[in-house]
Design an enzyme around this catalytic site. Structure first.
Site, short mmCIF file in Angstrom:
data_model
loop_
_atom_site.label_atom_id
_atom_site.label_comp_id
_atom_site.label_asym_id
_atom_site.label_seq_id
_atom_site.Cartn_x
_atom_site.Cartn_y
_atom_site.Cartn_z
N ASP A 100 -8.53 -5.21 -5.66
CA ASP A 100 -8.05 -4.18 -4.73
C ASP A 100 -8.68 -2.82 -5.04
O ASP A 100 -8.57 -2.32 -6.15
CB ASP A 100 -6.52 -4.10 -4.89
CG ASP A 100 -5.88 -3.13 -3.92
OD1 ASP A 100 -6.60 -2.54 -3.09
OD2 ASP A 100 -4.64 -3.00 -3.98
N SER B 208 0.82 -1.20 0.00
CA SER B 208 0.00 0.00 0.00
C SER B 208 0.87 1.27 0.00
O SER B 208 1.82 1.35 -0.77
CB SER B 208 -0.93 -0.04 1.21
OG SER B 208 -1.94 0.91 1.08
#
Ligand code: NAG
Ligand code: NAG
Ligand code: NAG
Ligand code: NAG
Ligand code: NAG
Ligand code: NAG
Ligand code: NAG
Length: 548
Positions: free
Chosen positions: A469, A201
């Protein structure tokens, strides 16, 4: 269930965020615009849970031991007149170390590093260190967890919280760590040992940026769900869900959003009744929409390991709102198509289910508290507090100054899951209220994009992304990226996977689903080749300790 909490997404966080499971089974999630009242209710519980995950204190005696240590880090890397230092927390293990092995540094990102240690014991950090004889390290990010830089979080004191300082922390750490280690580890330096960075991330984008800024400190990087693109308007956050989620469930959400926009524009009794149905009659219109659609953030916690906390939350929600609806419909498309092909599909009942679920989760989250005090966002007093315990300010600061990632409804003309009344003006108030920014403040995402954005590539940089995602559109596999169709051996788009789903593991690759085994084995192989190359260049001989 591992973790004990439902990990769901506060959408303003990129990598982790936690929502407690209510006693009645309804997750206590937080909307994209985090209402201060709700945050305050659960803040201590979230923090305690993150620290608890520090596996130094694991009840599992077979866990690989990680020792908590402190590194004297520079406060300001770019001002030579400032020699101040702070203690940056890290955890280290030589459990699997064999001379020549990689120094695997897992980047903590925008949260307490303690919550990442499990990835070193049963996830990617375990595999790299075990198969390649590596030293494992978790490096906590400046300001987060216990790596305090300043005695409080006033705007003046947040000035050293930026991407450039934090990247340089990683480099300075790699270059000077040896001074902190026992004499027999004094060779652990970037010129004599291959440092490898891993992040997921925001942390993943840092791993990627290290290959641009400090490749001499980190020989290679595995960048998972690396959000290399940043910008104020990230409405695309909800696109992977819209495209991949259960189509009946998505149709119900889209239709609810459409009604909120239509009814609220007209006002009157129809709108009031609709709000009342969802239990949010007393909320300001946009706060009502923000709370109802806060549930979208739960999608982010999806994982192939259904035992992880939060991994099943979306399915439970979707199961609830499609309950009683005949959902033999199997195609993956959105409202218009579903409605035209299935005129008999009863969205009314779905919307009614959604409303019932929202009322239940509101009760679960707020108890008997006044709804406006609990999930309203307009009382500026809620944004006060500048002490170290107000750690909610940290990622908000990064968002408001460099990263953006506000998540409004989609532009007109495109299908939207988030109602359009949740717009940028509404979301930007978080920055104004928290940091006293002027209404016309600018989020300077050029400070992030300068590292290359979607185009960032480097010889020893591997990207790992997931089709489901919600951050996909900010990663190198984004449909917006000119090179999104990546087929080189340094790019993997994991099918049916969510946010950095390669970071966690089962501690034994052979027990994982095949598509995850494949990813983990490829990551080990890529790092093995980097370590081989490193030693070959130096004229060293090196053999990995384990076959795979
Ligand atoms: C482990 O637990 C003890 C006592 O509960 C605490 O003092 C210590 O800080 C914990 N260690 C870590 C690394 O969190
Ligand atoms: C900071 O440290 C450098 C190098 O040790 C030294 O030359 C300099 O005088 C110091 N500056 C201050 C303000 O103490
Ligand atoms: C915050 O910390 C600074 C020192 O860095 C101190 O001068 C200031 O008074 C503190 N402010 C508050 C509100 O605590
Ligand atoms: C370094 O020395 C310590 C203490 O003598 C020993 O316990 C440790 O195993 C050694 N580590 C390595 C990597 O050789
Ligand atoms: C999930 O937990 C159950 C019960 O502890 C266990 O039997 C199962 O193997 C676990 N599954 C995974 C994927 O870890
Ligand atoms: C609805 O949600 C509740 C609470 O999470 C859960 O216990 C229940 O199993 C769900 N029902 C369906 C049909 O998914
Ligand atoms: C990325 O590369 C494409 C061509 O592949 C180019 O059109 C675009 O301007 C580049 N973007 C940046 C930010 O450099």
């Amino acid at each position: 269930m591992r973790g004990g909490l439902v990990a769901a997404a506060v959408a303003v966080f990129t990598s982790v965020s936690l929502v407690l499971a209510g006693e009645d089974g309804f997750p206590r999630y937080q909307p994209a615009f985090q209402p201060p009242g709700l945050r305050k209710r659960y803040e201590e519980a979230f923090k305690a849970e993150l620290e608890k995950r520090s596996l130094d204190n694991s009840s599992d005696s077979s866990a690989i031991p990680y020792t908590q240590l402190w590194f004297p880090q520079k406060v300001d890397h770019f001002d030579p007149s400032n020699n101040n230092t702070f203690q940056q927390r890290y955890w280290l293990s030589t459990h699997f170390y064999k001379p020549g092995g990689p120094i695997f540094v897992l980047e903590g990102g925008e949260t307490s590093g303690a919550g990442r240690i499990e990835y070193m014991q049963t996830g990617i950090g375990r595999y790299i260190t075990e198969y390649l004889g590596g030293i494992g390290i978790v490096l906590e990010h400046r300001y987060y967890g216990k790596s305090h830089v300043t005695p409080n979080l006033t705007v003046e004191n947040l000035k050293w919280l930026d991407t450039a300082q934090s990247l340089k922390d990683n480099a300075y750490f790699a270059e000077n760590l040896w001074k902190e280690l026992p004499a027999n580890l004094s060779h652990i330096r970037p010129d004599t040992a291959p440092f490898i960075s891993y992040g997921g991330s925001y942390a993943g984008s840092k791993s990627a940026f290290l290959q641009v800024e400090y490749p001499e400190a980190y020989y290679g990087s595995l960048a998972s769900s690396a959000v290399v693109w940043a910008g104020e308007n990230f409405w695309e956050y909800n696109e992977p869900l819209r495209q991949r989620g259960d189509p009946v469930c998505i149709a119900i959400l889209e239709e609810t959003a459409r009604r909120i926009d239509t009814y609220s524009a007209v006002g009157g009794s129809e709108w009031l009744e609709f709000k009342e149905l969802f239990g949010v009659k007393r909320l300001e219109d946009r706060d009502a929409a923000n709370f109802i659609f806060g549930v979208l953030g739960i999608w982010q916690a999806g994982n192939w390991d259904k035992n992880l906390s939060g991994a099943k939350s979306w399915d439970l929600f979707c199961g609830n709102i499609t309950d009683g609806l005949d959902d033999v419909y199997g195609s993956r498309d959105c409202t218009e198509k579903i409605l035209s092909e299935r005129p008999d599909l009863d969205l009314e009942e779905g919307i009614y289910n959604f409303a019932r679920w929202t009322r239940a989760s509101l009760r679960s989250s707020c108890g008997n508290a006044d709804v406006d005090k609990c999930v309203g966002t307009w009382d500026q007093k809620g944004y006060e507090g500048e002490s170290l315990s107000d750690s909610w300010r940290l990622w908000s600061w990064q968002v408001c100054t460099e990263w953006g990632y506000l998540i409004p409804g989609a532009p007109m003309g495109l299908p939207t899951l988030m109602p359009r009344i949740v717009d940028l003006a509404y979301l930007r108030r978080m920055c104004q209220y928290s940091f006293k920014m002027a209404p016309d403040f600018v989020i300077d995402s050029s400070k992030v994009l300068k590292y290359g954005g979607y185009n960032l590539t480097a010889p020893r940089l591997m990207y790992i992304d997931g089709t489901h995602d919600p951050w996909l559109y900010a990663t190198p596999h984004s449909p917006h990226s000119p090179q999104h169709d990546r087929s080189d051996h340094l790019s993997i788009l994991i099918q049916d996977a969510w946010h950095h789903n390669d970071e966690n593991g089962l501690g034994d690759i052979s027990k994982e689903p095949l598509r995850i085994q494949d990813v983990h084995l490829r990551e080990i192989e890529v790092v093995r080749n980097w370590v081989l190359e490193f030693h070959k260049d130096k004229g060293n001989k090196w053999e990995p300790p384990r076959r795979f």
